[in-house]
Design a protein around this motif. Structure first.
Motif, short mmCIF file in Angstrom:
data_model
loop_
_atom_site.label_atom_id
_atom_site.label_comp_id
_atom_site.label_asym_id
_atom_site.label_seq_id
_atom_site.Cartn_x
_atom_site.Cartn_y
_atom_site.Cartn_z
N LYS A 148 -7.77 -3.38 4.18
CA LYS A 148 -8.49 -3.98 5.31
C LYS A 148 -9.98 -4.02 5.05
O LYS A 148 -10.65 -5.04 5.29
N GLN A 149 -10.52 -2.91 4.54
CA GLN A 149 -11.96 -2.81 4.32
C GLN A 149 -12.48 -3.81 3.29
O GLN A 149 -13.62 -4.26 3.38
N TYR A 150 -11.64 -4.13 2.33
CA TYR A 150 -12.09 -5.02 1.26
C TYR A 150 -11.57 -6.45 1.40
O TYR A 150 -11.59 -7.23 0.46
N ALA A 168 0.85 -1.19 0.00
CA ALA A 168 0.00 0.00 0.00
C ALA A 168 0.89 1.24 0.00
O ALA A 168 1.82 1.33 0.80
N TYR A 170 -4.24 5.58 3.54
CA TYR A 170 -5.58 5.44 2.97
C TYR A 170 -5.73 4.10 2.25
O TYR A 170 -6.70 3.37 2.45
N GLN A 171 -4.74 3.76 1.41
CA GLN A 171 -4.79 2.51 0.66
C GLN A 171 -4.68 1.31 1.60
O GLN A 171 -5.30 0.27 1.38
N GLU A 216 -5.88 1.15 4.60
CA GLU A 216 -7.21 0.95 5.16
C GLU A 216 -8.14 0.29 4.15
O GLU A 216 -9.00 -0.52 4.51
N CYS A 217 -7.98 0.64 2.88
CA CYS A 217 -8.79 0.00 1.83
C CYS A 217 -8.49 -1.50 1.77
O CYS A 217 -9.41 -2.31 1.55
#
Length: 464
Positions: free
Chosen positions: A316-318, A306, A310-311, A313-314
């Motif tokens: 993790k979110q996905y 990453a 921000y990336q 966290e993305c």
């Protein structure tokens, strides 16, 4: 985006199908032959093999429609195209020279033959898919330059792991990610380096029925097992994706899918790789012989990082499987279908004008390494044989030791004794530069040796 199949169908409707010639009717060639008549817009115009009987046997074994090939093996390629039948020849040069042919598939596995065929394709302006990774690693960096000068496309083979890895690397870079590591899975234990054609089937576990099918060449399959093929494929990936080989060769760490980001990040971050931007092959077996959990034996992967919080966290979110820090993640493809997927390369070349992976630099080389102590007067027997296996190393390091490429470690007689695990050099063998493959390789070495020297003088640590 218009699909390849749609564009091919348009060619078919216009009566202008892509005419393909394949050289080599072995296992990989047979896999393509079995699919070749199933895609609208692509026609298998001709098969060249040293044995016409072998080519005919391949057509029959793979279920090729009897009304779609010349069972007499008497029609010329041009005559076969006019008759709508696949022609068979033992003359590969004649196949390449046929005016109607658009794309040549080089599937011989013989590095010298591969070089000869690539140069003929340059001469006759035929696009070439170099399935012959042995030839590609031996001289691909130079052949790709010659192909560009000739105005033809020189491509990796979709379905083979190097092209699929290159696709993942391209995806990562196009999306803006740094490529940390890329590679494939295989079955490997340290002792496999010393396997011979006499021991190979003990490790594979094929049934007698499978071995009797005619698709299984013990020396070829041994080159898969002893690490040579993995070294060749990772050299091709290094050269096609501008990635670095590990300094001391492939490590074959036992790593499962979920552990790719943790294990294949740099040592400085708690992983096992020496730096970012490398290649590696992961084994499906632990060193004690147990199977790795969620192994990637048949697949390919890329590890990315990453670029910011921000990336991360993305990721993790996905639901991406990451390392403990959350910064590193992996994408992978669990299987590859070898020749069954090869039509994608043909379509990409003829519809998009793009290769499915292509040699760009000379980053990696594969040097012949002794399987046992070798004596003066012994004759080398090449990839998968009894005398040597191939070891991946940076191309500049190979040049520094005058490394003998594995693709030419066949038929030469040793003039010096060599210890087990020692990398061979040109100085260890009696050879002649009159052979075309040797001459082409020596030409490439001369060109890149000067480029490596210039980079060193200019303080550049990249690749040629």
């Amino acid at each position: 985006m218009t699909s390849l199949s749609t564009k091919l169908a348009e060619l078919d409707k216009a009566g202008k199908p892509v005419q393909v010639g394949i050289i080599g009717a072995g296992k990989f060639g047979s896999m393509y032959i079995s699919q070749s008549f199933r895609t609208a817009g692509i026609r298998l115009a001709g098969i060249a093999d040293l044995s016409a009987d072998r080519a005919l046997a391949s057509l029959k074994r793979t279920g090729y429609p009897e009304d779609k090939y010349d069972a007499t093996a008497k029609l010329s390629i041009s005559e076969g195209i006019k008759a709508g039948k696949t022609a068979i020849t033992t003359d590969s040069a004649a196949l390449i020279a046929t005016p109607e042919i658009d794309v040549i598939l080089e599937v011989t596995g013989n590095p010298s033959a591969g070089i000869r065929h690539a140069l003929l394709c340059c001469e006759h302006k035929k696009h070439i898919v170099m399935i012959n990774v042995e030839a590609d690693v031996l001289a691909g960096p130079l052949l790709a330059r010659k192909a560009k000068e000739a105005g033809i496309i020189y491509s990796m083979a979709y379905g083979d792991q190097p092209a699929l890895i290159a696709e993942l690397v391209d995806w990562a870079r196009t999306a803006g990610f740094e490529v940390v590591c890329a590679g494939k899975g295989t079955k490997h234990l340290p002792e496999y380096h010393y396997s011979t054609p006499d021991t190979v089937w003990n490790y594979y576990g094929f049934t007698k029925e499978q071995l009797d099918s005619g698709d299984f060449n013990p020396q070829m399959f041994n080159s898969f097992l002893d690490g040579t093929k993995s070294a060749l494929e990772m050299a091709a990936v290094s050269n096609g994706c501008d990635l670095s080989p590990p300094t001391n060769g492939l490590n074959f760490p036992p790593v499962g899918i979920w552990d790719l980001p943790e294990r294949l990040k740099p040592i400085s971050e708690g992983g096992q790789n020496e730096k970012n931007g490398t290649v590696e092959v992961v084994s499906c077996m632990e060193t004690d012989g147990r199977w790795v959990f969620n192994h990637l034996r048949w697949g390919v992967y890329v590890v990315i990082k990453a670029p910011g919080e921000y990336q991360k966290e993305c990721f993790k979110q996905y639901g991406l499987q990451t390392d403990a820090s959350g910064w590193y993640a992996a994408q992978y493809k669990p299987y590859h279908l070898i020749g069954l997927e090869l039509g994608v390369s043909v379509a990409s070349i003829m519809v998009r004008g793009e290769p499915t992976g292509q040699t760009k630099t000379w980053s990696g080389d594969v040097v012949a390494t002794a399987k046992r102590d070798l004596e003066i007067g012994e004759k080398l027997d090449g990839e998968g044989g009894f005398t040597v296996y191939g070891r991946l190393m940076p191309a500049a390091d190979s040049m520094a030791i005058s490394g003998l490429p594995i693709g030419l470690a066949h038929g030469w007689v040793l003039k010096r004794a060599v210890k087990k695990d020692q990398r061979l050099s040109w100085d260890d063998i009696e050879y002649t530069e009159s052979a075309q493959a040797v001459a082409v390789r020596k030409e490439m070495e001369t060109i890149f040796k000067a480029e490596f020297k210039a980079q060193k003088v200019n303080g550049v640590n990249g690749h040629a």
